[in-house]
Design an enzyme around this catalytic site. Sequence first.
Site, short mmCIF file in Angstrom:
data_model
loop_
_atom_site.label_atom_id
_atom_site.label_comp_id
_atom_site.label_asym_id
_atom_site.label_seq_id
_atom_site.Cartn_x
_atom_site.Cartn_y
_atom_site.Cartn_z
CG ASP A 1 -2.04 1.09 0.89
OD1 ASP A 1 -2.24 1.94 0.47
OD2 ASP A 1 -0.86 1.37 2.70
CG ASP B 1 -1.31 8.06 2.46
OD1 ASP B 1 -0.57 8.31 2.73
OD2 ASP B 1 -2.14 9.15 2.58
CG ASP C 1 -2.49 2.69 6.05
OD1 ASP C 1 -1.99 1.83 5.40
OD2 ASP C 1 -2.46 3.53 6.77
#
Length: 303
Positions: free
Chosen positions: A26, A28, A243
């Site tokens: 991922d 950001d 995240d």
Amino acid sequence: MAAACAPLAGDLRSQLLASVDALLFDCDGVLWRGESAIPGAAQLVNRLQECGKLVFFLTNNSTKSRELYVEKLQRLGFRAHCQQIYATAPCAALYLRREIQLCGSVYVIGGAALRGELQAQGIVCSGPGPEVTPGTLQVWATEPLDLTVAAVLVGFDEQFTYLKLCRASRYLRDPACFFLATNTDTLLPLEGGGIPGTGCLVKSVEAASKRTAYVIGKPNDFMFKCIVNEHGIDPSRTVMIGDRLDTDILMGSNCGLRTILTLTGVSTLEEVKAHQESDSPERHKLVPTYYVNSVADLLPGLE
């Protein structure tokens, strides 16, 4: 209770990296925050590629083209090219062209990047932009529709309006009209607490049309299927790093992958613990295999 989420360190870290050929990141909250790279993230990604690992960048963001993602990655010090970028905009185009072989055009709720990725793959679309049309509610309820529209696609749209909602729901009255969404993230985690995300727009169209969208992005498995089809990676030798439990980690679980939660973004170990202690098998899918404080913690495993 779900299996324990182990800290990834020491010999376990080295063993894990030796056992994988491909790593899905991922972006950001994992590789960067805003316009700043996570310290050590670029060094990790570049070193992985030097070691012969396949690296892919996955994002639910439909507001940027693959070229813009490559530009940002390179600006922040990452080695990257377009074939490594799997975002919801190009994947939505692939789904329309390959999976359903769409005959007709697409009504798009979304921005210029989403429209551009569709057009790059030969898909005719309408909808992005202000769509300011004078008139009354009765006019909007009865205005002629584009008879070529065979699908509605909802992405992030800063210019979302009641008129767009009306048009989308009217197209979707036809059960033969496909209904797609880039993603269902309800929050954009910006400074100041974040703002409503694409999922909020999707929910409004679902409510108005009494239909459920097929979701292109995480946690669905379509982006991963695209990577498998195009690069032939082996799920048993692939790891997902993210995240967010409800998108990144759940997608990894849905695809049978080992998963790593990094604590530089949205989700916390307290949330992991709550899912572990739940009696719900569905919540157990949100529990990562491992966790690290930052992706940079993986660097010593390559020495």
